[in-house]
Design a protein around this motif. Structure first.
Motif, short mmCIF file in Angstrom:
data_model
loop_
_atom_site.label_atom_id
_atom_site.label_comp_id
_atom_site.label_asym_id
_atom_site.label_seq_id
_atom_site.Cartn_x
_atom_site.Cartn_y
_atom_site.Cartn_z
N LEU A 309 1.53 1.92 -5.56
CA LEU A 309 2.25 1.51 -4.35
C LEU A 309 3.60 0.89 -4.71
O LEU A 309 4.62 1.14 -4.05
CB LEU A 309 1.41 0.52 -3.53
N THR A 313 7.44 2.30 -3.84
CA THR A 313 8.53 1.47 -3.30
C THR A 313 9.77 1.54 -4.20
O THR A 313 10.89 1.67 -3.72
CB THR A 313 8.05 0.01 -3.19
N THR A 316 11.71 4.98 -3.86
CA THR A 316 11.96 5.47 -2.51
C THR A 316 13.18 6.38 -2.46
O THR A 316 13.15 7.45 -1.83
CB THR A 316 12.13 4.28 -1.54
N ARG A 333 3.14 14.46 -2.41
CA ARG A 333 1.77 13.92 -2.50
C ARG A 333 1.14 14.32 -3.84
O ARG A 333 0.53 13.50 -4.55
CB ARG A 333 0.92 14.43 -1.35
N ILE A 394 -3.77 6.89 -1.36
CA ILE A 394 -3.00 6.09 -0.39
C ILE A 394 -1.52 6.02 -0.77
O ILE A 394 -0.64 6.28 0.07
CB ILE A 394 -3.61 4.69 -0.24
N SER A 397 0.02 9.43 -0.14
CA SER A 397 0.19 9.69 1.29
C SER A 397 1.37 8.91 1.85
O SER A 397 2.15 9.41 2.67
CB SER A 397 -1.09 9.31 2.05
N LYS A 398 1.54 7.67 1.38
CA LYS A 398 2.67 6.85 1.82
C LYS A 398 3.99 7.49 1.41
O LYS A 398 4.96 7.56 2.20
CB LYS A 398 2.56 5.45 1.22
N LYS A 401 4.86 10.59 3.52
CA LYS A 401 5.23 10.34 4.92
C LYS A 401 6.62 9.71 5.07
O LYS A 401 7.08 9.49 6.20
CB LYS A 401 4.19 9.42 5.56
#
Length: 411
Positions: A309, A313, A316, A333, A394, A397-398, A401
């Motif tokens: 995660l 970030t 990005t 993904r 997760i 997927s983040k 999206k």
């Protein structure tokens, strides 16, 4: 974007974050090391137990006056204890048990904690002195390295002769021939007529710390006022095992004059029943090892998810650029999923290797032999891939999206 390109990007990301990757892979490696190590050592010990008890006579059974006495945890059942098996009863069984394929032995412990002396040398007080007949060499699974077995005269007159185990030989006669030497057992002197081959520590129960004397002599020097005797029966044909046990039960009930309605006041156990009991109880340790491994892997999966995660970030803008030049959400993904799986596999390979090494070292220290646990290797690799998929889903997927315009503007 092809699988090769996704893998290449994942490798680049891993190289760019070496410390983070190392710490995450280390957690996974520790979890798999615990899982594979415990399961490998247990499998090696199981194999050793089966080998050991097969050496004691896979086609044999024993008649005794009590159960094995193995109790594991609070669920263990206290063994029953029946009237002792007397010498008369044991010899009556041996003389009357009529099966051509059977060898019957009668034995009893004269002492379970004796010190054997030879001149100024002596052993630790942990030697089992067993009174037995000439058939015990076969039913006990022993082989002679030197010397001879008991003769008919030895058995009839109870002469002061003995056959010793390897540990006694090494302690008292490290650099000389032990045959015909006179040793002291308690207050009696015995002449050594034979030396057993080494059984090893895996045989358990003092396989090399044994001193066998004629059973008649054991009756004279026994430190028990009411000794019980054990009857061992070895068959040359394993197919006759159940039939032989049935015949032995009927005969010994008759010798002990038991009425039909009364239950047997003795126990008959197969030679491998003790091994199977121990193996059954090892399953609880095995389940605990699996639980410990998967708990550690769960913690590693959570840590990997957090790190991924953070990675999403930090990257990005990179994700925005990839989407701007045509990368689909599915490609993004897969990119992060492959990265998570590769980190898990890096830790997994190290953990599996260390687990095999540590598990076998523990097993060898306990007397077992080296084992390559292919089933647990496959389980470990599967756990790595599943962990990578679950922990990477997760974050992947983040990343998939993210809006490309917003991602490009991210600082």
């Amino acid at each position: 974007m092809t699988v090769q390109e996704n893998i290449k990007i994942a490798i680049q990301s891993i190289r760019g974050n070496k410390l983070r990757t190392f710490l995450t892979a280390l957690i996974i490696a520790i979890g798999l090391m615990a899982l594979v190590g415990i399961l490998t050592s247990i499998d090696a010990i199981k194999g050793s137990l089966n080998s050991t008890f097969s050496n004691m006579g896979a086609n044999s059974f024993t008649i005794r006056n009590r159960g094995t006495g193995i109790r594991i945890g609070e669920g263990g059942v206290k063994p029953k204890v029946w009237p002792v098996i007397t010498f008369r009863e044991a010899m009556a069984f041996k003389n009357r048990f009529d099966m051509a394929s059977a060898v019957v032995s009668v034995n009893t412990f004269a002492s379970r904690a004796s010190t054997i002396k030879y001149g100024e040398k002596k052993t630790n007080p942990n030697i089992n002195v067993l009174g037995a007949d000439d058939a015990y060499l076969f039913t006990g699974g022993y082989k002679l390295e030197q010397g001879r077995n008991f003769s008919a005269d030895d058995m009839e007159s109870g002469t002061n002769v003995t056959i010793i185990g390897q540990e006694i030989k090494n302690n008292l006669f490290p650099n000389e021939n032990a045959l015909d030497k006179i040793i002291t057992i308690g207050n009696d002197k015995f002449r050594i007529i034979g030396v057993f081959e080494k059984k090893g520590s895996s045989s358990g129960f003092g396989g090399d710390r044994i001193c066998v004397i004629p059973v008649i002599k054991a009756r004279q020097i026994s430190n028990s006022s009411n000794p019980t005797y054990t009857i061992s029966v070895m068959l040359t044909n394993s197919a006759q095992m159940e039939y032989a046990i049935g015949e032995a039960t009927a005969l010994f009930r008759n010798i002990r004059k038991l009425e039909i309605a009364k239950p047997s006041n003795f126990e008959i156990t197969k030679s491998d029943s003790l091994a199977q009991t121990l193996i059954e109880n090892l399953r609880m340790v095995q389940y605990a090892g699996i639980a410990i491994g998967f708990i550690t892997l769960t913690g590693a999966a959570i840590a990997l998810m957090n790190i991924m995660l953070v990675s999403v970030t930090e990257r990005t803008r990179e994700i925005g650029v990839r989407k701007a030049i045509g990368a689909t959400p599915e490609v993004i993904r897969k990119q992060f999923l492959y990265e998570a799986i590769m980190i898990c596999l890096l830790g997994g390979f190290c953990g599996i290797f260390m687990g095999i090494l540590i598990g076998n070292l523990l097993a060898i220290a306990m007397g077992a032999s080296f084992l390559m646990p292919w089933a647990w290797i496959f389980l470990g690799l599967t756990a790595c891939i599943v962990t990578g998929l679950l922990s990477g889903f997760i974050p992947a997927s983040k990343a998939a999206k993210l809006d490309p315009v917003e991602a490009l503007r991210y600082e």
